[in-house]
Design a protein around this motif. Structure first.
Motif, PDB file in Angstrom:
ATOM      1  N   ALA A 298       1.278  -1.007  -0.174  1.00 38.46           N
ATOM      2  CA  ALA A 298       0.120  -0.404  -0.410  1.00 38.46           C
ATOM      3  C   ALA A 298       0.769   1.165   0.165  1.00 38.46           C
ATOM      4  O   ALA A 298       0.292   2.110  -1.004  1.00 38.46           O
ATOM      5  N   VAL A 299       1.995   1.565   0.561  1.00 42.02           N
ATOM      6  CA  VAL A 299       3.189   2.588   0.908  1.00 42.02           C
ATOM      7  C   VAL A 299       3.517   2.745  -0.958  1.00 42.02           C
ATOM      8  O   VAL A 299       3.779   3.919  -1.091  1.00 42.02           O
ATOM      9  N   ALA A 300       4.232   1.164  -1.217  1.00 40.32           N
ATOM     10  CA  ALA A 300       4.667   1.629  -2.191  1.00 40.32           C
ATOM     11  C   ALA A 300       3.897   2.132  -3.768  1.00 40.32           C
ATOM     12  O   ALA A 300       3.824   3.166  -4.408  1.00 40.32           O
ATOM     13  N   LYS A 301       2.160   1.581  -3.536  1.00 35.96           N
ATOM     14  CA  LYS A 301       1.263   1.875  -4.321  1.00 35.96           C
ATOM     15  C   LYS A 301       0.900   3.484  -4.180  1.00 35.96           C
ATOM     16  O   LYS A 301       0.815   4.409  -5.255  1.00 35.96           O
ATOM     17  N   ALA A 302       0.993   4.235  -2.542  1.00 31.28           N
ATOM     18  CA  ALA A 302       0.876   4.901  -2.563  1.00 31.28           C
ATOM     19  C   ALA A 302       1.585   6.278  -3.027  1.00 31.28           C
ATOM     20  O   ALA A 302       1.272   7.782  -3.919  1.00 31.28           O
ATOM     21  N   VAL A 303       3.191   5.748  -2.865  1.00 31.58           N
ATOM     22  CA  VAL A 303       4.077   7.009  -3.013  1.00 31.58           C
ATOM     23  C   VAL A 303       4.047   6.943  -5.356  1.00 31.58           C
ATOM     24  O   VAL A 303       4.437   7.661  -6.253  1.00 31.58           O
ATOM     25  N   GLY A 304       4.195   5.560  -5.747  1.00 34.72           N
ATOM     26  CA  GLY A 304       3.633   5.297  -6.956  1.00 34.72           C
ATOM     27  C   GLY A 304       5.132   4.399  -7.804  1.00 34.72           C
ATOM     28  O   GLY A 304       5.443   4.782  -8.848  1.00 34.72           O
ATOM     29  N   LEU A 305       5.753   4.128  -6.229  1.00 34.72           N
ATOM     30  CA  LEU A 305       7.452   3.184  -7.454  1.00 34.72           C
ATOM     31  C   LEU A 305       6.921   2.388  -8.259  1.00 34.72           C
ATOM     32  O   LEU A 305       5.657   1.613  -8.306  1.00 34.72           O
ATOM     33  N   LYS A 306       7.508   1.915  -8.780  1.00 37.28           N
ATOM     34  CA  LYS A 306       7.810   0.795  -9.912  1.00 37.28           C
ATOM     35  C   LYS A 306       8.419   0.651 -10.258  1.00 37.28           C
ATOM     36  O   LYS A 306       9.977   1.459 -10.552  1.00 37.28           O
ATOM     37  N   ASN A 307       8.906  -0.743 -11.119  1.00 38.95           N
ATOM     38  CA  ASN A 307      10.163  -0.754 -11.271  1.00 38.95           C
ATOM     39  C   ASN A 307      11.438  -0.706 -10.653  1.00 38.95           C
ATOM     40  O   ASN A 307      12.345  -0.450 -11.002  1.00 38.95           O
ATOM     41  N   SER A 308      11.296  -1.488  -9.575  1.00 42.59           N
ATOM     42  CA  SER A 308      12.623  -1.223  -8.806  1.00 42.59           C
ATOM     43  C   SER A 308      12.792  -2.097  -7.950  1.00 42.59           C
ATOM     44  O   SER A 308      11.002  -3.080  -7.405  1.00 42.59           O
ATOM     45  N   PHE A 309      13.796  -1.890  -6.502  1.00 41.87           N
ATOM     46  CA  PHE A 309      13.433  -2.999  -5.553  1.00 41.87           C
ATOM     47  C   PHE A 309      13.263  -1.569  -5.186  1.00 41.87           C
ATOM     48  O   PHE A 309      13.537  -1.100  -4.612  1.00 41.87           O
ATOM     49  N   SER A 310      12.364  -2.485  -3.394  1.00 42.97           N
ATOM     50  CA  SER A 310      12.479  -1.545  -2.587  1.00 42.97           C
ATOM     51  C   SER A 310      12.557  -2.257  -1.362  1.00 42.97           C
ATOM     52  O   SER A 310      12.260  -3.099  -0.672  1.00 42.97           O
ATOM     53  N   HIS A 311      13.018  -1.017  -0.171  1.00 38.60           N
ATOM     54  CA  HIS A 311      13.307  -1.550   1.918  1.00 38.60           C
ATOM     55  C   HIS A 311      12.216  -0.550   1.653  1.00 38.60           C
ATOM     56  O   HIS A 311      12.560   1.262   1.920  1.00 38.60           O
ATOM     57  N   VAL A 312      11.245  -1.687   2.394  1.00 37.89           N
ATOM     58  CA  VAL A 312      10.131  -0.815   3.854  1.00 37.89           C
ATOM     59  C   VAL A 312      10.596  -1.111   5.087  1.00 37.89           C
ATOM     60  O   VAL A 312      10.790  -1.660   6.133  1.00 37.89           O
ATOM     61  N   GLU A 313      11.053  -0.121   5.719  1.00 38.77           N
ATOM     62  CA  GLU A 313      11.562   0.374   6.989  1.00 38.77           C
ATOM     63  C   GLU A 313       9.897   0.363   7.833  1.00 38.77           C
ATOM     64  O   GLU A 313       9.505   1.240   7.496  1.00 38.77           O
ATOM     65  N   LEU A 314       9.204  -0.267   8.164  1.00 41.99           N
ATOM     66  CA  LEU A 314       8.231  -0.211   9.853  1.00 41.99           C
ATOM     67  C   LEU A 314       8.325  -0.819  10.529  1.00 41.99           C
ATOM     68  O   LEU A 314       9.296  -1.031  11.499  1.00 41.99           O
ATOM     69  N   ARG A 315       7.672   0.237  12.186  1.00 42.63           N
ATOM     70  CA  ARG A 315       7.411  -0.371  12.879  1.00 42.63           C
ATOM     71  C   ARG A 315       5.651  -0.965  13.485  1.00 42.63           C
ATOM     72  O   ARG A 315       5.053  -0.301  12.639  1.00 42.63           O
ATOM     73  N   TYR A 316       5.843  -2.369  13.933  1.00 41.65           N
ATOM     74  CA  TYR A 316       4.668  -2.853  13.530  1.00 41.65           C
ATOM     75  C   TYR A 316       4.308  -2.410  15.397  1.00 41.65           C
ATOM     76  O   TYR A 316       4.050  -2.762  16.640  1.00 41.65           O
ATOM     77  N   GLY A 317       2.791  -0.831  15.046  1.00 45.75           N
ATOM     78  CA  GLY A 317       3.142  -0.578  16.491  1.00 45.75           C
ATOM     79  C   GLY A 317       2.282  -0.674  17.338  1.00 45.75           C
ATOM     80  O   GLY A 317       1.020  -2.275  17.553  1.00 45.75           O
ATOM     81  N   ASP A 318       2.618  -0.945  18.711  1.00 39.15           N
ATOM     82  CA  ASP A 318       1.558  -0.881  19.512  1.00 39.15           C
ATOM     83  C   ASP A 318      -0.085  -0.374  19.463  1.00 39.15           C
ATOM     84  O   ASP A 318      -0.137   0.666  19.341  1.00 39.15           O
ATOM     85  N   ASP A 319      -0.332  -1.327  21.247  1.00 36.83           N
ATOM     86  CA  ASP A 319      -1.602  -0.468  21.343  1.00 36.83           C
ATOM     87  C   ASP A 319      -2.815  -0.692  20.113  1.00 36.83           C
ATOM     88  O   ASP A 319      -3.771   0.208  19.508  1.00 36.83           O
ATOM     89  N   GLY A 320      -2.944  -1.493  19.314  1.00 35.22           N
ATOM     90  CA  GLY A 320      -3.557  -1.909  18.136  1.00 35.22           C
ATOM     91  C   GLY A 320      -3.027  -0.870  16.847  1.00 35.22           C
ATOM     92  O   GLY A 320      -4.228  -0.936  16.158  1.00 35.22           O
ATOM     93  N   MET A 321      -1.433  -0.149  16.561  1.00 36.26           N
ATOM     94  CA  MET A 321      -1.830   0.767  15.726  1.00 36.26           C
ATOM     95  C   MET A 321      -1.149   0.197  14.399  1.00 36.26           C
ATOM     96  O   MET A 321      -1.853   0.720  12.933  1.00 36.26           O
ATOM     97  N   GLY A 322      -1.179  -1.084  14.798  1.00 35.12           N
ATOM     98  CA  GLY A 322      -0.587  -2.261  13.175  1.00 35.12           C
ATOM     99  C   GLY A 322       0.814  -1.334  13.040  1.00 35.12           C
ATOM    100  O   GLY A 322       1.254  -0.354  13.047  1.00 35.12           O
ATOM    101  N   PRO A 323       1.046  -1.850  11.613  1.00 32.65           N
ATOM    102  CA  PRO A 323       2.288  -1.381  10.883  1.00 32.65           C
ATOM    103  C   PRO A 323       2.358  -0.227  10.308  1.00 32.65           C
ATOM    104  O   PRO A 323       0.727   0.408  10.310  1.00 32.65           O
ATOM    105  N   GLN A 324       3.097   0.643  10.751  1.00 33.29           N
ATOM    106  CA  GLN A 324       3.329   2.040  10.417  1.00 33.29           C
ATOM    107  C   GLN A 324       5.116   1.666   9.512  1.00 33.29           C
ATOM    108  O   GLN A 324       5.678   2.128  10.015  1.00 33.29           O
ATOM    109  N   LEU A 325       4.423   3.269   8.779  1.00 33.17           N
ATOM    110  CA  LEU A 325       5.811   3.495   7.896  1.00 33.17           C
ATOM    111  C   LEU A 325       6.630   4.420   8.724  1.00 33.17           C
ATOM    112  O   LEU A 325       6.803   5.197   9.478  1.00 33.17           O
ATOM    113  N   LEU A 326       7.855   3.892   8.430  1.00 33.70           N
ATOM    114  CA  LEU A 326       9.430   4.537   8.797  1.00 33.70           C
ATOM    115  C   LEU A 326       9.721   5.363   7.651  1.00 33.70           C
ATOM    116  O   LEU A 326      10.192   6.542   7.769  1.00 33.70           O
TER     117      LEU A 326
END
Length: 465
Positions: A298-326
């Protein structure tokens, strides 16, 4: 007879990261051309050693064009001269960060787009390299993201932090290697650390990037001016477990390959350090792992990246936040991520990327990851100064589970251990258990020691000695 085409490689920071990819381009029949900063003496030696050992003395690059200007007009002039003799079949950038006011990776993508060639999407590359624009793109697309704002002075820092709620993170808008990322628990810390950053940024190792003031429209169309030397991004601190998702993105497919679990992290005064990463993830359920993969897509689609390898850093947030982008990087991750993909997924990102950028790559219908336990770790220097020597490297190689180990920074370099992640010694291992991973990591930290002269604080001092 079909005329030979040129494959243009362009890089401002680490030109030699493109050498092996250039070899694959040559094997595919291309004339290889490098546009980069002028190679240093050590870089020239490394390139010649690579050519002797891997290519029997043949050159990696048929033409090398040195430059310190990567603005679009200058690059267009270089490419126009090349096209007088050779049609172009593809463009590739390595790291492509900001350089003297220009975002190199985005400009290289524009050159490809102007010719109807494969591109990573110049707009996406720009948004990936500006952390404010990244979060703005997520917010506009409805992808979960923490609250954020640009602090251009102490007062705007206070206003944003008050709205967001403490603790907050201050970070350079176009930083790298976790440089100058600081956590602030209250207004007093916020003001103190903002002032400290304003003093440190002009003298940092990333100075050339921070000097690159630029303007770009957010998703609403409003043009925002950014001066990385005099401002900081303020965003909500995310408590939770940290991980990274490695992705392969084609023209229209988003394929998560691996999730690295950053099981050992530390937060110091001016930097966040990742010490030990394992794969498959140890601390996440299969459902959480899939959730992180879906979020990275969803993050990669939001920025529009294509034709690439991508390194997505995130934290799985506490208290029900779920995945959050760094942050999202429009390139493959550092340390041993490339080797990890090769070992667990069975594909080599280097030749695949070459094929991506000339339009000849077709993704397989499915990519499966091995469940064999692998890990990578970094042994960081204890403090800044002139690196004189590293002891214990031979002992590292004797560890039975060791696949790769290396000293990543050469002796004679001035390192800045307090302000950024300095990947000084890096290791990649395969083991039978997570328990054994920790044993090896602890043993390695005891084996390796550094001799660092704290009295030397800049490379200029070394040059003038």
């Amino acid at each position: 007879m079909t005329q030979q085409k040129a494959y243009i490689f362009c890089e401002n920071l680490y030109p030699l990261v493109l050498a092996r990819r250039a070899v694959y381009a040559k094997d595919a029949g291309y004339r290889t051309i490098l546009i980069s900063t002028e190679l240093s003496a050590p870089e020239i030696k490394s390139l010649r050693d690579f050519e002797e050992s891997k290519l029997e003395g043949k050159t990696v690059f048929d033409v090398m064009i040195p430059t310190d200007l990567f603005d679009l007009d200058t690059l267009r002039q270089h490419v126009a001269e090349i096209e007088k003799e050779t049609p172009i079949g593809g463009f590739m950038c390595g790291i492509g960060t900001f350089h003297n006011g220009s975002l190199v990776g985005s400009n290289v993508s524009i050159l490809a787009e102007e010719r109807g060639l494969v591109s990573q999407n110049s707009d996406a590359v720009f948004r990936c390299n500006n952390k404010f624009l990244t979060r703005d793109a997520l917010r506009a697309a409805g992808v979960p993201t923490v609250d954020f704002g640009m602090a251009t002075d102490e007062e705007t820092a206070r206003v944003h932090a008050s709205r967001i709620g403490y603790p907050v993170i201050l970070k350079p808008v176009n930083g790298a290697a976790s440089h100058m990322i600081v956590k602030c628990s209250n207004e007093e810390e916020l003001v103190s650390k903002f002032r400290d950053a304003m003093e440190r940024l002009p003298n940092s190792t990333n100075k050339g990037s921070y000097e690159s003031a630029h303007s770009y429209p957010d998703r609403s169309g409003t043009v925002v001016h950014f001066d990385p030397m005099t401002s900081m991004l303020v965003e909500k601190y995310i408590p939770g477990r940290e991980a990274s998702v490695e992705m392969m993105i084609t023209e229209d497919e988003y394929i998560p390959l691996l999730v690295h679990d950053k099981v050992t992290m530390s937060e110091r005064e001016r930097c966040f350090y990742e010490h030990l990463l394992v794969v498959p993830p140890q601390r996440f359920t299969q459902e959480e792992e899939q959730e992180m993969k879906d979020y990275a897509v969803a993050v990669a689609k939001a920025v529009g990246l294509k034709n690439s390898f991508s390194h997505v850093e995130l934290r799985y947030g506490d208290d029900g936040m779920g995945p959050q982008l760094l942050e999202i990087n429009p390139r493959i991750g550092g340390m041993w991520v490339q080797e990890s993909i090769k070992a667990l997924v069975g594909i080599d990102p280097q030749p695949i990327h070459v094929k991506m950028m000339d339009g000849t790559f077709t993704a397989e219908s499915e990519y499966k990851s091995s469940d064999e336990i692998h890990a990578m770790f970094t042994i960081y220097p204890p403090h800044s100064g002139l690196l004189e020597k590293v002891d214990g490297l031979e002992e590292l190689k004797q560890i039975p589970e060791m696949i790769h180990s290396k000293q990543a920074v050469p002796n004679g370099s001035v390192i800045y251990a307090e302000d950024e992640e300095c990947f000084l010694v890096m290791c990649f291992i395969k083991t039978d258990s997570y328990e054994r991973v920790y044993e090896i990591y602890e043993d390695a930290c005891k084996m390796v020691s550094f001799t660092i002269n704290q009295n030397v604080t800049s490379q200029e001092e070394v040059a003038n000695a």
